[in-house]
Design a protein around this motif. Structure first.
Motif, PDB file in Angstrom:
ATOM      1  N   ALA A 147      22.519 -66.640  22.015  1.00  0.00           N
ATOM      2  CA  ALA A 147      21.856 -67.879  22.747  1.00  0.00           C
ATOM      3  C   ALA A 147      21.332 -69.245  22.343  1.00  0.00           C
ATOM      4  O   ALA A 147      21.425 -70.237  22.699  1.00  0.00           O
ATOM      5  CB  ALA A 147      19.626 -66.908  23.418  1.00  0.00           C
ATOM      6  N   ALA A 148      21.056 -69.538  20.867  1.00  0.00           N
ATOM      7  CA  ALA A 148      20.534 -70.281  20.266  1.00  0.00           C
ATOM      8  C   ALA A 148      22.185 -71.381  20.364  1.00  0.00           C
ATOM      9  O   ALA A 148      21.557 -72.550  19.972  1.00  0.00           O
ATOM     10  CB  ALA A 148      20.467 -69.995  18.953  1.00  0.00           C
ATOM     11  N   THR A 149      23.360 -70.385  19.975  1.00  0.00           N
ATOM     12  CA  THR A 149      24.189 -71.232  19.847  1.00  0.00           C
ATOM     13  C   THR A 149      24.814 -71.870  21.117  1.00  0.00           C
ATOM     14  O   THR A 149      25.377 -73.006  20.826  1.00  0.00           O
ATOM     15  CB  THR A 149      25.401 -69.710  19.385  1.00  0.00           C
ATOM     16  OG1 THR A 149      25.045 -69.539  18.062  1.00  0.00           O
ATOM     17  CG2 THR A 149      26.265 -70.866  19.030  1.00  0.00           C
ATOM     18  N   ALA A 150      24.925 -70.797  22.154  1.00  0.00           N
ATOM     19  CA  ALA A 150      24.903 -71.343  23.931  1.00  0.00           C
ATOM     20  C   ALA A 150      24.553 -73.068  24.189  1.00  0.00           C
ATOM     21  O   ALA A 150      25.582 -73.891  24.503  1.00  0.00           O
ATOM     22  CB  ALA A 150      24.432 -70.808  24.496  1.00  0.00           C
ATOM     23  N   HIS A 151      23.421 -72.899  23.524  1.00  0.00           N
ATOM     24  CA  HIS A 151      22.718 -74.758  23.281  1.00  0.00           C
ATOM     25  C   HIS A 151      23.179 -75.745  22.455  1.00  0.00           C
ATOM     26  O   HIS A 151      22.894 -76.789  23.230  1.00  0.00           O
ATOM     27  CB  HIS A 151      20.793 -74.471  24.103  1.00  0.00           C
ATOM     28  CG  HIS A 151      20.350 -74.957  24.943  1.00  0.00           C
ATOM     29  ND1 HIS A 151      19.094 -74.666  25.854  1.00  0.00           N
ATOM     30  CD2 HIS A 151      20.277 -76.421  25.739  1.00  0.00           C
ATOM     31  CE1 HIS A 151      18.653 -75.902  25.900  1.00  0.00           C
ATOM     32  NE2 HIS A 151      19.685 -76.113  26.621  1.00  0.00           N
ATOM     33  N   ARG A 152      23.195 -74.891  21.653  1.00  0.00           N
ATOM     34  CA  ARG A 152      23.568 -76.333  20.477  1.00  0.00           C
ATOM     35  C   ARG A 152      24.810 -76.473  20.638  1.00  0.00           C
ATOM     36  O   ARG A 152      25.183 -77.813  20.478  1.00  0.00           O
ATOM     37  CB  ARG A 152      23.439 -75.091  19.023  1.00  0.00           C
ATOM     38  CG  ARG A 152      23.840 -76.052  17.856  1.00  0.00           C
ATOM     39  CD  ARG A 152      23.033 -75.719  16.282  1.00  0.00           C
ATOM     40  NE  ARG A 152      23.516 -74.531  16.304  1.00  0.00           N
ATOM     41  CZ  ARG A 152      22.785 -73.257  16.545  1.00  0.00           C
ATOM     42  NH1 ARG A 152      21.382 -73.855  16.538  1.00  0.00           N
ATOM     43  NH2 ARG A 152      23.239 -71.872  16.263  1.00  0.00           N
ATOM     44  N   ALA A 153      26.023 -75.623  21.229  1.00  0.00           N
ATOM     45  CA  ALA A 153      27.501 -75.761  21.433  1.00  0.00           C
ATOM     46  C   ALA A 153      27.232 -76.785  22.085  1.00  0.00           C
ATOM     47  O   ALA A 153      28.226 -77.601  22.256  1.00  0.00           O
ATOM     48  CB  ALA A 153      28.061 -74.564  21.655  1.00  0.00           C
ATOM     49  N   ALA A 154      26.779 -76.322  23.564  1.00  0.00           N
ATOM     50  CA  ALA A 154      26.623 -77.778  24.751  1.00  0.00           C
ATOM     51  C   ALA A 154      25.765 -78.947  24.398  1.00  0.00           C
ATOM     52  O   ALA A 154      27.004 -80.132  25.299  1.00  0.00           O
ATOM     53  CB  ALA A 154      25.695 -76.795  25.595  1.00  0.00           C
ATOM     54  N   ARG A 155      24.833 -78.807  23.554  1.00  0.00           N
ATOM     55  CA  ARG A 155      24.672 -80.232  23.418  1.00  0.00           C
ATOM     56  C   ARG A 155      26.261 -81.053  22.089  1.00  0.00           C
ATOM     57  O   ARG A 155      25.825 -82.069  22.263  1.00  0.00           O
ATOM     58  CB  ARG A 155      23.050 -79.422  22.360  1.00  0.00           C
ATOM     59  CG  ARG A 155      22.668 -81.328  21.949  1.00  0.00           C
ATOM     60  CD  ARG A 155      21.344 -81.067  21.136  1.00  0.00           C
ATOM     61  NE  ARG A 155      20.741 -83.090  20.801  1.00  0.00           N
ATOM     62  CZ  ARG A 155      19.486 -82.746  21.264  1.00  0.00           C
ATOM     63  NH1 ARG A 155      18.810 -81.707  20.433  1.00  0.00           N
ATOM     64  NH2 ARG A 155      19.189 -84.127  20.467  1.00  0.00           N
TER      65      ARG A 155
END
Length: 279
Positions: A132-140
């Motif tokens: 979950a944390a990686t999805a948003h960080r990678a999108a950004r």
């Protein structure tokens, strides 16, 4: 339709959409690399994963790397925010070990700088939190590096960043009683997570308490980041019949679908454009 690519890794289906065709391959590479890095430190299926050192310490402080330390902190934050409904602890017993007389809780785990202390009997799994944390960080990161809009989906969690395509990012939230798949528009910079009952989340292998059926089909939460959207959706699913009330008390924009076909939403969902046109 926005250019997209889908693949499977770490037991999850991963999708990347972009607003510019030329950015698709590089955006997918950024997401894949981010997932590979966190998987290397916390995938319990890998013998060389750093998290094994924490689980094997059994009461002895262990020094960990920055990445794993951050994931454990994130998991403890999610546990505190959900009163333990989403917890990094799993039930496991080391070979030959005597079970702890008093089972540990997430409150017994401490992270001080680069040192993690997990008491005897504590075994951690932060897989769901990590995804979950990686999805948003990678999108950004992908959106900032490539100067385009990016959507990252890992199973039932979606995170977005950068500018939106024409018509916005359209995301399915599950089938209704007629078999249709309603869609919502996820704004740039926000996240959407769906937890399905009785299985709390397809991407989640964290320990989440099982609850009575309560007729829940799914819980969808929209939040400002993937970690909170994921944690809140999973925690709400664990509330059973009290799911909608818990979501409302926490002022979350959420949609609760029941197996008999009805759908209920919180006030925050109805009053937070552009979700007010979706039941």
């Amino acid at each position: 339709m926005a250019p997209s690519t889908v693949w499977t890794t770490w037991g999850s289906e991963v999708e990347v959409r972009v607003t510019e065709w030329a950015a698709l391959t590089e955006a997918a590479d950024i997401v894949a690399d981010a997932l590979a890095q966190v998987q290397a430190v916390c995938d319990l299926g890998r013998g060389d994963a750093e998290i094994h050192a924490v689980n094997q310490a059994q009461g002895t402080p262990v020094r960990v790397g920055t990445r794993l330390g951050g994931l454990i902190r994130a998991a403890l934050w999610a546990a505190r925010m959900t009163d333990g409904a989403v917890s990094p602890l799993i039930e496991e017993t080391a070979p030959g070990a005597v079970p702890a007389r008093t089972p540990p809780t997430f409150e017994d785990i401490r992270v001080d700088g680069d040192t993690v202390f997990a008491p005897f009997g504590a075994f951690l799994d932060v897989t769901g939190i990590a995804k979950a944390a990686t999805a948003h960080r990678a999108a950004r990161r992908a959106a900032d590096d490539l100067e385009c809009g990016v959507l990252v989906r890992i199973d039932d969690l979606v995170a977005t960043w950068g500018h939106c395509p024409i018509g916005g990012w359209q995301v399915e939230v599950g089938r209704d009683a007629t078999g249709r798949s309603p869609q919502v528009e996820v704004r740039s910079g926000s996240a959407l997570a769906t937890a399905r009952a009785p299985a709390v989340h397809a991407a989640d292998v964290d320990s989440v308490p099982r609850v009575t059926d309560a007729g829940l089909e799914s819980v969808t939460v929209v939040a400002d980041d993937g970690l909170w959207a994921y944690s809140a959706a999973a925690a709400a699913a664990a509330q059973g019949v009290a799911a909608l009330r818990w979501l409302g008390e926490n002022d979350l924009a959420a949609r609760v679908a029941y197996r008999h076909g009805s759908v209920r939403t919180t006030d925050a969902w109805l009053h937070l454009p552009p979700y007010d046109h979706v039941a």
